[in-house]
Design an enzyme around this catalytic site. Structure first.
Site, PDB file in Angstrom:
ATOM      1  N   CYS A 157       0.827  -1.212   0.000  1.00 48.90           N
ATOM      2  CA  CYS A 157       0.000   0.000   0.000  1.00 48.90           C
ATOM      3  C   CYS A 157       0.858   1.257   0.000  1.00 48.90           C
ATOM      4  O   CYS A 157       0.445   2.309  -0.476  1.00 48.90           O
ATOM      5  CB  CYS A 157      -0.984  -0.012   1.158  1.00 48.90           C
ATOM      6  SG  CYS A 157      -0.284  -0.175   2.795  1.00 48.90           S
ATOM      7  N   VAL A 161       0.072   4.353  -2.338  1.00 54.08           N
ATOM      8  CA  VAL A 161      -0.297   5.683  -1.840  1.00 54.08           C
ATOM      9  C   VAL A 161       0.559   6.761  -2.509  1.00 54.08           C
ATOM     10  O   VAL A 161       0.060   7.823  -2.879  1.00 54.08           O
ATOM     11  CB  VAL A 161      -0.172   5.763  -0.298  1.00 54.08           C
ATOM     12  CG1 VAL A 161      -0.351   7.192   0.191  1.00 54.08           C
ATOM     13  CG2 VAL A 161      -1.198   4.855   0.370  1.00 54.08           C
TER      14      VAL A 161
END
Lengths: 519, 479
Positions: A157, A161
């Site tokens: 992630c 991001v």
């Protein structure tokens, strides 16, 4: 505080026995009383009872923000699992390195096998400047050290991001000669904040097929007689994939399993460590575009992949973790329809033997109430099989389950009189299930190792039949699919029922009458 | 036993050969992390606490693992929220065997997994509101919770959430400590920074904001156990010895620990540190702020246990010193029997170690007590001060590897063929398939405790059962 030494060289006692000795029991008591400043036993008992109530259940189900003991992991582990089913493939996880340690650990604890994957080890500077250099150096290192035939890139992630672009990065790394220009480096963006491990699985299979099949709409795809099969994320993959291959062999079907971890996750101990073993060959993966059809064993693991394959002109069929007689019938009939070959006589015999076993045991299963949790497809397949046995799935729960899934479960329940008391809970977790079991009791729970805490709290026996199984060994080596697999599942359920019967009737002078030798 | 190991083996040549496989840039970087210990050397001669090279299969974890998994997770009467996407908390759910006693789900939460399960909208719009609500829901459903920690996952630091503001507001509202931990996984180079950040949060959000419990009465014999995570019950097997020599263990950090124990720690007369790496920060702080001295000890194996008990007792009066001698004498017959039983089965066996925190050095003498030799050792996330502390444990010729890659470890083991590999779950099956006995030395391979005298017997039994199991003899088919 002198006490005798309980430990002994003759019979070494470890945590199972050591801490039950009086000196340790006293120690626990002292620590609690003098130093922990906890709540009174009465207060703990009161709250404990309250957590079992209808009132608590209502509060628990009103929860919107906190998730407690979910039945889902994040995308990358599913993508990694998918990649590891291809020949000589090293998953390369772009982002923070700790994630990879976690995925490898999780899969290793279940399969009791090594699990290889590398990280691009991005840290704070990469968070600011992007991880391009990590990709360039990382691919070069991974390629030199681990000599893979393919590197499958996925993301944590962190990389998602900050918006790292895999396609561009990989091209860049190839331009810098990290890997040869023609070396296969398929990729999938796998943000952990979208979906769960089953979506990651879907993304990676699609990523790999996209790499080998091309993205052009006009791709020339003449069809042949082969059939592709995508198993999905499955803790029983070792046993199941081998069973599927056996079944295809009996049919005489040329079947390509797209992502077959069965050998990679079950290597022999013979003095040699195999970092890669078996898997779908890259040739077969490439050729799979020409198959006449693709079967997905787990619909919720493959929505995008199946759509992609359909666009390549193939027939597609989907199942929901087919378990039991009717579900296997459907699978075999589909294989027969797609291949134009009759269901082999041998499989018909196996079917008869399975039905025979069910008939022999049905008295112990009829009307028994079950809670089932796990991935959406597993819940569907398991519930269906239970109803076939005359048992009743009552609470069916999947944190990855959607509204669509809930409706599908309801439809399955509605199709059988044994589904009357069943209800599906999508997006809910095992703390919800705890409330459900306390307020609407079942006889057995079917799930994974995490269910052992539910079993301890509710005293409802747990049957471990889905990933992850950390605290029992080797079940993944046996199939759950096909008639043979159904027989294995049946025996697992029956064993637990009989063990439970014995355990609750073994008080001498009190329950002698139910402690039967013959059951 | 000899004073050196790996005699007659060209270990340096092996290292060069293994490093050959790397592209040049990485080869140069890795070479600094590997060394063969020389006689009279001032330190282990390796670089440490440096970023792992991308793409090499490091065995390291991340800052979140160091904070949630190691330091905070075991505090049993608090709920630790894995704040961010679902995975981090899922993979670390019940993964470490930090034992505790409590009513899980009612007054203890150690084997549960709490997460804010971030979705795309939380990334885009921020997760503070969700965090507010999550904390409120936790307090509602678990009224006996004594405090809440927020364990940040990677996205939190990237999207600019203000978890400190949430923590302050909720702490005031609930009247319980709510502590924000900035342990995003991309911070630092390993678990290690997570330990440090977690220590600092205890300093700033517990010590600064709470007081020792009212009515807590100190004695001159109050000590703490710092840096024992109670794997398989280690802290209990240590505590029992400290209590036996007449000390009062007022806090366990953090295995089987509670918030009150953290709060009362500034009342200790001395902080006893087992895992220096993960908790030296808070010990140094307490020394500075409260004038509490700290001392490292080692409860692995009878030689080190006796030495440590004497060192600890030396900080107290004669009664304690006498008690220490009595306790050492009391356990000696059991220890002698254990050594008599297992040493003949283990003597001369070679071990290669690769683990984290303190064990690459702390377990060495426990092996020596059984007549075994350490031929290689290394740390996942050590700093220079760990390697300085290692040197007197190991012998000349020992292969030292820092942040070893899976590739290097496999090649070293393959060439050196030790009798036992002592490492982690990710390594276990690699070496077992190569036909080598293996023990997980993070989780004690589901056994334990290994600390203390009671633990040593278990340690000895386990090394024996690994090395002398018949399975290693049936690996080769006779056809």
């Amino acid at each position: 505080m002198s006490h005798p030494v309980s430990q002994s060289a003759d019979k070494v006692i470890d945590h199972f026995t050591l801490f039950r000795q009086p000196e340790y029991q006293d120690l626990f008591e002292r620590k609690k009383k003098e130093f922990e400043y906890g709540h009174s036993d009465e207060e703990v008992a009161r709250v404990s009872e309250w957590t079992k109530s209808e009132e608590y259940k209502a509060k628990n189900f009103a929860r919107e923000a906190i998730v407690i003991n979910p039945t889902k992991a994040c995308q990358p582990i599913g993508a990694m699992f998918a990649a590891q089913g291809f020949e000589g493939t090293l998953p390369f996880v772009h982002g923070s390195q700790g994630c990879v340690a976690y995925y490898r650990t999780h899969l290793t604890r279940h399969f009791k096998e090594p699990n290889s994957a590398v990280s691009s080890s991005m840290t704070e500077d990469a968070a600011v400047f992007g991880g391009l250099n990590n990709m360039i150096d990382g691919l070069a290192n991974a390629y030199s050290l681990y000599k893979p035939k393919m590197i499958a890139v996925l993301t944590t992630c962190m990389a998602e991001v900050i918006g790292d672009d895999l396609q561009g990065f990989i091209q860049n790394a190839k331009n810098k000669e990290s890997v040869p220009a023609d070396f296969p480096v398929p990729f999938a963006h796998t943000p952990a904040f979208v979906g769960s491990h089953i979506v990651g699985y879907d993304n990676m299979i699609k990523g790999i097929l996209t790499h080998f099949w091309g993205t052009s709409e006009n791709f020339d795809t003449p069809k042949n007689e082969t059939i592709n099969l995508i198993p999905g994320f499955d803790g029983y993959a070792v046993g199941n994939n081998r069973e599927l291959k056996r079944i295809a062999g009996l049919f005489g079907i040329d079947m390509t399993i797209l992502s077959d971890v069965s050998d990679n996750f079950d290597t022999p101990a013979d003095g040699e460590y195999r970092m890669y073993d078996g898997g779908t060959t890259l040739e077969a993966t490439k050729a799979a575009v020409h198959a006449k059809a693709t079967i997905s064993m787990q619909e919720y693991n493959t929505p995008q992949t199946l759509q992609f394959i359909k666009e390549k002109g193939q027939d597609v069929a989907k199942f929901n973790y087919p378990l039991g007689v009717a579900a296997t019938d459907e699978l075999l009939l589909k294989l027969s329809e797609l291949s134009g070959k009759a269901v082999p006589a041998e499989l018909k015999l196996e079917r008869g033997r399975l039905v025979d076993a069910i008939a022999d045991s049905h008295t112990h299963l009829h009307g028994k109430r079950f809670a089932v949790y796990g991935d959406p497809d597993f819940c569907l397949g398991m519930s269906k099989f239970l109803m076939e046995l005359g048992a009743e799935p009552v609470h069916i729960l999947s944190t990855s389950g959607s509204k669509k899934w809930e409706k599908q479960v309801q439809k399955t329940l509605d199709a059988s009189p044994f589904g009357k008391s069943g209800k599906a809970y999508g997006g809910k977790d095992l703390w919800h299930l705890r409330s459900l079991i306390f307020t609407d009791k079942v006889d057995y729970i079917i799930g994974n190792s995490y269910g052992k805490y539910l079993e301890r709290d509710t005293k409802v026996p747990l049957i471990r039949l889905t990933y992850p199984i950390f605290d029992r060994h080797h079940h993944h080596r046996y199939p759950t699919w096909g008639y043979q697999g159904a027989l294995n599942v049946l025996v697992r359920i029956l064993d637990r029922i009989f063990e439970d019967m014995d355990a609750t009737t073994n008080e001498v002078g009190k329950t002698d009458y139910s402690f039967d030798l013959v059951r | 036993m000899s004073l050196s190991v790996n005699e007659g083996v060209d270990v340096k040549g092996l290292v060069d050969q293994v490093l050959e496989a790397y592209p040049e840039k990485s080869r140069k970087r890795r070479a600094k992390h590997i060394n063969v210990l020389e006689a009279e050397a001032k330190d282990c001669g390796v670089k440490s606490n440096i970023k792992s090279i991308p793409g090499v299969m490091t065995i390291r974890g991340c800052a979140y693992a160091g904070s949630k998994g190691v330091v905070w997770g075991p505090i049993k009467d608090m709920i630790h929220i894995s704040h961010g996407p679902v995975g981090c908390g899922y993979y670390s759910w019940s993964g470490r065997r930090n034992y505790y006693v409590g009513d899980t789900g009612v007054d203890s939460w150690g084997t549960m997994h709490f997460t804010t399960d971030f979705q795309e909208k939380d990334i885009v719009f921020g997760g503070d509101k969700k965090l507010h609500q999550a904390i409120a829901e936790i307090n509602d459903l678990f009224p006996l919770v004594n405090g809440i920690s927020i364990q940040s996952e990677c996205p939190i630091g990237l999207i600019g959430d203000d978890i400190e503001a949430v923590a302050r507001a909720k702490a005031e509202e609930l009247g319980k400590p709510v502590v924000p931990v900035r342990c995003e996984g991309f911070r630092g180079v390993s678990q290690s920074l997570g330990h440090h950040i977690a220590n600092d949060v205890i300093r700033d959000w517990i010590f600064e904001k709470t007081e020792p419990k009212e009515g807590f009465v100190s004695t001159p014999y109050d000590v703490t156990i710092i840096g024992d995570y109670n794997i398989g019950g280690d802290a209990w097997a240590s505590r029992i010895l400290l209590e036996e020599i007449g000390l009062r263990v007022i806090a366990q950090w953090s295995g089987d620990g509670t918030l009150a124990e953290l709060e009362n720690t500034p009342k200790a007369k001395v902080n006893l540190i087992h895992c220096y790496r993960s908790m030296n920060y808070i010990a140094r702080h307490m020394e500075e702020k409260f004038g509490i001295p700290w001392m490292e000890y080692n409860f692995f194996g009878p030689s080190q246990i006796a030495e440590s008990l004497r060192k600890i007792a030396a900080l107290f009066d004669d009664t304690i010193k006498e008690n220490a001698e009595k306790v050492i004498a009391k356990y000696q017959p059991m220890v002698d029997a254990v050594i008599a039983k297992y040493k003949p089965r283990l003597e001369g066996k070679k071990v290669m170690i690769y683990v984290g925190g303190l064990r690459p050095r702390h377990v060495v003498d426990a092996y020596h007590d059984l007549g075994m030799e350490i031929v290689g050792t290394g740390y996942e996330f050590a700093h220079n001060d760990d390697y300085q502390r290692t040197q007197h444990y190991v012998k000349e010729g020992t292969l030292i590897y820092d942040d070893v890659t899976a590739f290097e470890l496999e090649k070293f083991v393959e060439a050196m063929r030790p009798d036992l590999v002592a490492s982690g779950i990710k390594e276990k099956y690699v070496f077992q398939k190569m036909g080598l006995p293996f023990r997980q030395m993070h989780s004690w391979d589901y056994s334990g405790p290994y600390h203390g005298y009671d633990g040593f017997a278990i340690f000895a039994r386990d090394m024996d059962l690994a090395i002398n199991n018949p399975v290693w003899g049936i690996m080769k088919a006779p056809f």
